[in-house]
Write an enzyme that holds these catalytic residues in place. Structure first.
Site, PDB file in Angstrom:
ATOM      1  CD  GLU A  71      -0.215  -9.221 -60.687  1.00 52.57           C
ATOM      2  OE1 GLU A  71      -0.467  -8.750 -61.817  1.00 52.57           O
ATOM      3  OE2 GLU A  71       0.194 -10.375 -60.524  1.00 52.57           O
ATOM      4  CG  HIS A  87       6.466  -5.558 -55.041  1.00 51.39           C
ATOM      5  ND1 HIS A  87       7.818  -5.801 -55.014  1.00 51.39           N
ATOM      6  CD2 HIS A  87       5.990  -6.185 -56.139  1.00 51.39           C
ATOM      7  CE1 HIS A  87       8.140  -6.537 -56.063  1.00 51.39           C
ATOM      8  NE2 HIS A  87       7.058  -6.794 -56.761  1.00 51.39           N
TER       9      HIS A  87
HETATM   10  N1  ACO Z   1      -3.072  -5.749 -47.872  1.00 48.50           N
HETATM   11  C1  ACO Z   1      -3.058  -5.628 -46.522  1.00 48.50           C
HETATM   12  N2  ACO Z   1      -1.942  -5.808 -45.784  1.00 48.50           N
HETATM   13  C2  ACO Z   1      -0.824  -6.128 -46.415  1.00 48.50           C
HETATM   14  C3  ACO Z   1      -0.775  -6.258 -47.836  1.00 48.50           C
HETATM   15  C4  ACO Z   1      -1.948  -6.046 -48.548  1.00 48.50           C
HETATM   16  N3  ACO Z   1      -1.971  -6.176 -49.892  1.00 48.50           N
HETATM   17  N4  ACO Z   1       0.484  -6.584 -48.197  1.00 48.50           N
HETATM   18  C5  ACO Z   1       1.202  -6.663 -47.070  1.00 48.50           C
HETATM   19  N5  ACO Z   1       0.410  -6.376 -45.991  1.00 48.50           N
HETATM   20  C6  ACO Z   1       0.803  -6.299 -44.587  1.00 48.50           C
HETATM   21  C7  ACO Z   1       1.026  -7.684 -43.990  1.00 48.50           C
HETATM   22  O1  ACO Z   1      -0.158  -8.197 -43.441  1.00 48.50           O
HETATM   23  C8  ACO Z   1       2.072  -7.383 -42.937  1.00 48.50           C
HETATM   24  O2  ACO Z   1       1.428  -6.816 -41.843  1.00 48.50           O
HETATM   25  P1  ACO Z   1       1.988  -7.049 -40.347  1.00 48.50           P
HETATM   26  O3  ACO Z   1       3.332  -6.374 -40.315  1.00 48.50           O
HETATM   27  O4  ACO Z   1       0.962  -6.400 -39.481  1.00 48.50           O
HETATM   28  O5  ACO Z   1       2.089  -8.532 -40.150  1.00 48.50           O
HETATM   29  C9  ACO Z   1       2.923  -6.279 -43.578  1.00 48.50           C
HETATM   30  O6  ACO Z   1       2.069  -5.635 -44.522  1.00 48.50           O
HETATM   31  C10 ACO Z   1       4.151  -6.787 -44.318  1.00 48.50           C
HETATM   32  O7  ACO Z   1       3.724  -7.838 -45.174  1.00 48.50           O
HETATM   33  P2  ACO Z   1       4.640  -9.034 -45.632  1.00 48.50           P
HETATM   34  O8  ACO Z   1       3.770 -10.247 -45.732  1.00 48.50           O
HETATM   35  O9  ACO Z   1       5.881  -9.118 -44.807  1.00 48.50           O
HETATM   36  O10 ACO Z   1       5.071  -8.552 -47.053  1.00 48.50           O
HETATM   37  P3  ACO Z   1       5.734  -9.461 -48.142  1.00 48.50           P
HETATM   38  O11 ACO Z   1       6.919  -8.717 -48.650  1.00 48.50           O
HETATM   39  O12 ACO Z   1       5.972 -10.852 -47.707  1.00 48.50           O
HETATM   40  O13 ACO Z   1       4.562  -9.541 -49.206  1.00 48.50           O
HETATM   41  C11 ACO Z   1       3.170  -9.392 -51.060  1.00 48.50           C
HETATM   42  C12 ACO Z   1       4.523  -8.974 -50.464  1.00 48.50           C
HETATM   43  C13 ACO Z   1       3.079 -10.920 -51.047  1.00 48.50           C
HETATM   44  C14 ACO Z   1       3.073  -8.915 -52.495  1.00 48.50           C
HETATM   45  C15 ACO Z   1       2.036  -8.778 -50.201  1.00 48.50           C
HETATM   46  O14 ACO Z   1       2.148  -7.372 -50.200  1.00 48.50           O
HETATM   47  C16 ACO Z   1       0.645  -9.220 -50.648  1.00 48.50           C
HETATM   48  O15 ACO Z   1       0.192 -10.284 -50.214  1.00 48.50           O
HETATM   49  N6  ACO Z   1      -0.050  -8.417 -51.518  1.00 48.50           N
HETATM   50  C17 ACO Z   1      -1.362  -8.790 -51.996  1.00 48.50           C
HETATM   51  C18 ACO Z   1      -1.247  -9.800 -53.158  1.00 48.50           C
HETATM   52  C19 ACO Z   1      -0.700  -9.156 -54.433  1.00 48.50           C
HETATM   53  O16 ACO Z   1      -1.047  -8.039 -54.787  1.00 48.50           O
HETATM   54  N7  ACO Z   1       0.173  -9.933 -55.112  1.00 48.50           N
HETATM   55  C20 ACO Z   1       0.817  -9.484 -56.345  1.00 48.50           C
HETATM   56  C21 ACO Z   1       2.229  -9.057 -56.073  1.00 48.50           C
HETATM   57  S1  ACO Z   1       2.990  -8.351 -57.498  1.00 48.50           S
HETATM   58  C22 ACO Z   1       3.651  -9.667 -58.357  1.00 48.50           C
HETATM   59  O17 ACO Z   1       4.095 -10.646 -57.800  1.00 48.50           O
HETATM   60  C23 ACO Z   1       3.712  -9.592 -59.808  1.00 48.50           C
END
Ligand code: ACO
Length: 387
Positions: free
Chosen positions: A317, A259
């Site tokens: 989620e 998140h």
């Molecule tokens: N699985 C694996 N790796 C992940 C995940 C995940 N679910 N989420 C983040 N990461 C990793 C990224 O690849 C990144 O790795 P890196 O540093 O090696 O490049 C690191 O963690 C940081 O990720 P960001 O993309 O900077 O995190 P951001 O704050 O932009 O993303 C998000 C948040 C979009 C929710 C992300 O965690 C994600 O894509 N989760 C999966 C989709 C999901 O569950 N969405 C629902 C969100 S809740 C809602 O909106 C109601």
């Protein structure tokens, strides 16, 4: 370098772009406050209409105010005929549920109470969404659409329109807990979208359409379907490690984890996990619940191994998927069901923005070329930069 360049923050992470009395997210403490109430205090107790009233007025309703509000929602829930036509076309051509909602949300302008009639317009936009989602689903399934039955609250009426029979009170309670849990969440992407649109002096329907478009993406509200599919594909706790490792090694994200704001466990996940546990226990079959718990434990362990220090935790989620599945809501309606609730939050934010409006207009950092010279058409070649 101009001044703005030093201030560029990708994804606006950490930027405060609004003040609100509606909800507060503390990502380090894992707390969510809705109009002054801790989430876990109010979500499992309030009726959904009480929660909406709270967001729209700032106070919980009295019994008579609640009755009047339910009446207002019910009397504004009828869909314009053109919405039915487009839902029929969407269902027959395989347009997915969120696209169907986004398309038909724009058509609500065809027959909307005026903006000067108190909450009538807001109520119409909110009350029609469950009817639209259920109608799309019934048409997609080859069934006749049902109208919302008189005298039922929004949650029971939604379940009724999906199933064609009156839902058990325990199911209504579980759905209301879900709707209450996701009703508002600070300046999330779809709420921000709605506030940007309304800040230009545009209208509520435009804000609703834009917000639906933002919510449907898998990085926001589109994750619960894939999260449930993942649990189903794993199928057995012993398979979780190999399955999840494979996904992480190929660079895929695990849906339902991570998140932007929460760096500890999302408090909504706990509220929904508790509601799901109650629901599955009442149904007398805990297998899917136990499997999901096992998948969650393994996912958290592996996320720490593959992404150390990123502090990736279970988000809302993951348990949304489990709870809505327990309510027999089809996978295709997970994000529309989220939309029904969050729309109440969007509307509250739009009204708040209108009261204290200042056009939301940030700046960008230019990274393109400069000092280019005009080349007449007849002299342009690909190497002269005309491609
Ligand atoms: N699985 C694996 N790796 C992940 C995940 C995940 N679910 N989420 C983040 N990461 C990793 C990224 O690849 C990144 O790795 P890196 O540093 O090696 O490049 C690191 O963690 C940081 O990720 P960001 O993309 O900077 O995190 P951001 O704050 O932009 O993303 C998000 C948040 C979009 C929710 C992300 O965690 C994600 O894509 N989760 C999966 C989709 C999901 O569950 N969405 C629902 C969100 S809740 C809602 O909106 C109601």
């Amino acid at each position: 370098m101009n001044d703005n360049q030093s201030h560029y923050i990708p994804g606006l992470e950490g930027v405060v772009a609004a003040q609100t009395r509606l909800s507060h997210v503390d990502g380090e403490a894992g707390e969510l406050v809705i109009a002054g109430f801790p989430l876990e205090e109010i979500a499992p107790r309030a009726a959904f209409e009480e929660m909406v009233y709270l967001l729209w007025s700032g106070e919980l309703p009295t019994a008579s105010q609640l009755e009047e509000f339910r009446f207002l929602l019910a009397e504004n829930s009828r869909l314009p005929a053109a919405v039915l036509d487009v839902l029929r076309a969407a269902a027959s051509t395989g347009v997915d549920s969120m696209e169907a909602l986004r398309m038909t949300a724009g058509l609500l302008s065809l027959d909307l109470p005026s903006d000067s009639q108190g909450w009538a317009q807001d109520a119409a936009l909110l009350a029609r969404l469950p009817v639209m989602a259920a109608t799309w689903w019934r048409l997609r399934s080859g069934l006749q659409p049902l109208e919302p039955p008189p005298g039922m609250g929004l949650a029971s009426s939604y379940l009724y329109m999906l199933r064609g029979s009156e839902p058990h009170p325990a199911h209504v309670r579980a759905l209301e807990t879900y709707l209450n849990t996701v009703i508002d969440h600070g300046l999330n992407a779809s709420t921000f979208t709605a506030r940007v649109i309304i800040s230009t002096g545009s209208d509520l329907v435009s804000a609703l359409v834009g917000a639906i478009g933002a919510l449907k993406g898998p990085l926001h509200g589109g994750a619960p379907g894939p999260a449930l599919q993942m649990v189903f594909e794993i199928g057995d706790p012993d398979q979780a490690e190999a399955y999840l490792r494979k996904k992480l090694e190929s660079g895929e994200r695990l849906m339902g984890f991570g998140h932007r704001v929460y760096k500890v466990r999302d408090p909504r996940a706990d509220v929904l996990a508790a509601a799901a546990e109650t629901l599955y226990r009442q149904a007398g079959d805990m297998r899917l619940y136990e499997l999901a718990r096992a998948v969650e434990r393994k996912a958290l362990e592996l996320l720490e191994e593959y992404k150390p220090g990123r502090r990736l935790q279970t988000n809302v989620e993951f348990y949304t998927a489990l709870l809505l599945h327990g309510l027999e809501i089809p996978l295709e309606l997970f994000t529309p069901t989220f939309t029904i609730s969050r729309a109440a939050g969007w509307i509250a934010h739009c009204r708040e923005q209108q009261r204290e409006n200042r056009l939301i207009r940030p700046q960008s950092q230019y990274t393109g070329p400069r000092d280019r010279r005009w080349v007449p058409l007849e002299k342009r070649t690909e190497s002269s930069g005309a491609s």
